[in-house]
Design a protein around this motif. Structure first.
Motif, PDB file in Angstrom:
ATOM      1  N   GLY A 225      -8.988  -3.163   1.462  1.00 51.87           N
ATOM      2  CA  GLY A 225      -7.870  -3.714   0.695  1.00 51.87           C
ATOM      3  C   GLY A 225      -8.303  -4.922  -0.090  1.00 51.87           C
ATOM      4  O   GLY A 225      -9.470  -5.040  -0.503  1.00 51.87           O
TER       5      GLY A 225
ATOM      6  N   LYS B 227      -3.419  -7.405   1.373  1.00 55.56           N
ATOM      7  CA  LYS B 227      -2.766  -6.093   1.330  1.00 55.56           C
ATOM      8  C   LYS B 227      -3.795  -5.048   1.709  1.00 55.56           C
ATOM      9  O   LYS B 227      -4.894  -5.011   1.144  1.00 55.56           O
ATOM     10  CB  LYS B 227      -2.226  -5.821  -0.078  1.00 55.56           C
TER      11      LYS B 227
ATOM     12  N   SER C 256       3.555  -8.638   9.071  1.00 56.34           N
ATOM     13  CA  SER C 256       3.249  -7.636   8.050  1.00 56.34           C
ATOM     14  C   SER C 256       4.523  -6.918   7.655  1.00 56.34           C
ATOM     15  O   SER C 256       5.499  -6.892   8.405  1.00 56.34           O
ATOM     16  CB  SER C 256       2.210  -6.622   8.549  1.00 56.34           C
TER      17      SER C 256
ATOM     18  N   GLN D 169       4.479  -1.615  -2.753  1.00 54.05           N
ATOM     19  CA  GLN D 169       3.115  -1.847  -3.239  1.00 54.05           C
ATOM     20  C   GLN D 169       2.075  -1.682  -2.135  1.00 54.05           C
ATOM     21  O   GLN D 169       0.887  -1.865  -2.373  1.00 54.05           O
ATOM     22  CB  GLN D 169       2.987  -3.263  -3.836  1.00 54.05           C
TER      23      GLN D 169
ATOM     24  N   LYS E  52       1.688  -5.466   3.176  1.00 52.36           N
ATOM     25  CA  LYS E  52       1.280  -6.849   2.927  1.00 52.36           C
ATOM     26  C   LYS E  52       1.542  -7.673   4.174  1.00 52.36           C
ATOM     27  O   LYS E  52       2.471  -7.397   4.939  1.00 52.36           O
ATOM     28  CB  LYS E  52       2.068  -7.433   1.750  1.00 52.36           C
TER      29      LYS E  52
END
Length: 609
Positions: free
Chosen positions: A279, A307, A335, A340, A343
């Motif tokens: 990531g 992320k 988290s 998206q 994250k």
């Protein structure tokens, strides 16, 4: 004379034929298909110029060597070009061929005005070649008006790279947007999946192949392929409850097309400190003080944000001198699965106590990860944190003979009764004009003062503990009230009570037993069985019957409460109900045997509640 009679009869019969016509036929979309190719069949009843006094139920044949992926009712009423009234009623079935060979469609039956009508049997040939691409299959599997599409943001990801996927429902009839009753997820083999909790009830309008559709996202997921190579995501199954006439309704199961991922292997030149993290990440470290004395504590915070597959993220170690004592680190991990990706951040706090004076550097262990955007390995590196440790002045003053250490007696936590007595005695001995009696009085006074201080500390501790206990009880009561109000279906806040069972399902089991003994309506038996199993699971989990919960969520909660054995038995019976309702692909056991198993399973859910 005979010619006139025959002509008259022909004219009379043609008038009767023109007046009333009833036809019942099977209309296949095509007579030859490929493996996995959908084909549409219409069982259509057409009635012209005849009053419908009574009409029986349309009985469909069984479908072997196929998978039923859709079903909808056809009902039209109007007039033809000659002004004759026309009523059409029927059922459209979407089949998918599962293997090479022939699909034999036997006769369907219906009774209209006490007369029985049948369709003619037909055969559909299935060739050995699969037909169409994934996207074509998704569109060909639509049921005239509804279909599902599972769209993934990246079909060629790296191993352990997070990709976002949307499950979207399409329909040409806006009222069907609210007809969804159950969603069954695939088995997710080879993929770690975390659902995104954000779920929108809004819909959009899209143009597909020149036709307007209403669409709605019904599921969003963040997926991490755990192995490289070809990976197939199996179809989702969505159940719709669709009105059937004026007073009836039926369930319709639709499926998404399978999706294939080509997962890339991570490069071989991985650093030694790489442990699968993929990531984009950042790191920062800080100390709450940089100038301190020996034996004074300092707190070092290390925070990693980013992320990716955060479940593999671990707290980095601190690399310090042997002259610094280190306490056990405390970590906090947060988290969230978003549109998206996943994250979050990992925050680690460590208390350090330098034992000697000097200048030290606090180093943080590096953390390596793979960046799929730049397609290379990277390392999270922090500049050393310098701290300057001076000598402990308090300890030096203690070592000096005859020096009085000033203590703030207003702070009971810093007051030392023994030290106060020692200092008082030393001071008195230096003054030789004072008598021994005064010394004894001072000692006695210091002892009494020490007892008072100790009692004061005890009282403060008792009051503080009592206050904290009351506060904790209030927080627990508020938390319990909040849980009862929300009733959200999560494993963290789902209320687990031993409330009385409101339904023992005697009526449902009695109906199932009756249908099993008759053995004439397999479809109705399995529809009732699936509904009863889902309601029994929801009742056990204290959920409302009308709440929309996927069978996979119910299965997970049953596994946590009752164990994998009962959860697996419940899931297999629900899947069997969905398959056996229309298809004859599997070996069917007797309905009475299925009823016995269902009865025992529902009894387990009631007894163990």
């Amino acid at each position: 004379m005979k010619k006139y009679v025959i002509l008259f009869l022909l004219i009379f019969l043609s008038g009767i034929w023109a007046k009333a016509q009833v036809s019942f036929q099977l209309i296949p979309q095509k007579n030859e298909v490929g493996v996995n190719e959908p084909v549409r069949l219409q069982f259509l009843l057409s009635i012209k110029n005849e009053e419908i006094k009574n009409m029986g139920r349309l009985k469909l044949p069984s479908f072997s060597n196929t998978q039923v992926i859709g079903r909808q009712v056809i009902q039209n009423q109007g007039f033809d070009d000659e002004g004759n009234s026309v009523f059409e009623y029927g059922i459209e079935i979407i089949l998918r061929a599962v293997k090479k060979g022939n699909i034999r469609i036997d006769a369907a039956q219906i009774t209209v005005n006490n007369r029985k009508y049948e369709t003619k049997p037909t055969v559909i040939t299935v060739s050995g070649n699969p037909s169409g691409s994934e996207d074509d299959t998704a569109f060909n599997s639509k049921l005239g008006e509804v279909f599902l599409k599972f769209k993934i943001s990246e079909k060629n990801p790296y191993q352990n790279e997070g990709v976002v996927a949307n499950l979207k429902f399409y329909t040409r009839r806006i009222e069907l947007l609210n007809s969804m009753t159950n969603l069954v997820s695939p088995d997710w083999q080879g993929v770690f999946v975390q659902p995104v909790k954000e779920r929108s009830n809004t819909y959009e309008q899209e143009i597909i192949n020149g036709e307007s559709y209403f669409s709605r996202v019904i599921g969003t997921y963040v997926m991490f392929p755990t192995q490289s190579g070809t990976l197939v995501i199996n179809p989702f199954t969505l159940t719709l409850t669709i009105p059937d006439g004026f007073f009836d309704e039926h369930d319709l199961n639709i499926k998404s097309a399978p999706v294939t991922l080509q997962v890339k292997r991570l490069p071989d030149n991985a650093p030694k400190d790489f442990h699968g993290l993929v990531g984009q990440f950042t790191i920062r470290a800080s100390a709450n003080k940089k100038d301190l004395q020996a034996e004074e504590a300092v707190t070092v915070n290390v925070e990693i944000n980013g992320k990716g597959n955060l479940t593999l993220l671990k707290s980095p170690r601190l690399l310090i001198s042997d002259d610094i004592e280190q306490y056990t680190p405390k970590s906090k991990f947060d988290s969230e699965a978003t549109l998206q990706g996943i994250k979050g951040k990992l925050n680690t706090s460590t208390i350090l106590v330098p034992q000697k004076e000097g200048t030290y550097n606090i180093n943080v262990e590096s953390v390596s990860y793979f960046d799929p955007i730049d397609e290379k390995y990277k390392s999270l590196i922090v500049q050393p944190i310098p701290i300057k440790v001076s000598a402990n002045t308090l300890a030096k003053n203690d070592d000096k003979t005859g020096t009085v250490i000033k203590k703030d007696t207003s702070d009971v936590n810093q007051y030392d009764p023994k030290s106060a007595i020692k200092n008082k005695v030393t001071e008195v001995l230096k003054r030789d004009h004072r008598s021994l009696g005064k010394i004894l009085i001072i000692i006695l006074f210091s002892g009494v003062l020490s007892i008072i201080v100790i009692l004061g500390i005890c009282i403060l501790i008792i009051k503080r503990n009592k206050k904290n206990k009351l506060k904790k009880q209030e927080e627990e009561e508020q938390s319990f009230d909040s849980l009862n109000k929300e009733k959200k279906f999560t494993s963290r806040n789902l209320p687990y009570t031993s409330s009385n069972i409101t339904n023992d399902f005697k009526n449902e089991l009695s109906q199932l037993n009756h249908l099993a003994q008759e053995g004439t309506d397999k479809k109705e038996f399995y529809i009732l069985l699936e509904k009863t199993l889902i309601e029994a699971a929801k009742q056990y989990l204290n959920l409302e019957n009308y709440s929309f919960v996927s069978t996979s969520d119910l299965e997970d909660e049953l596994a946590q409460r009752l164990g994998d054995e009962i959860s697996e038995e419940w899931k297999n019976m629900v899947i069997q109900s969905q398959i056996e309702r229309y298809s004859s692909l599997t070996e069917q056991e007797s309905l009475e045997s299925v009823y016995t198993k269902a009865k025992d399973l529902i009894k387990k859910l009631n007894i163990k509640k």
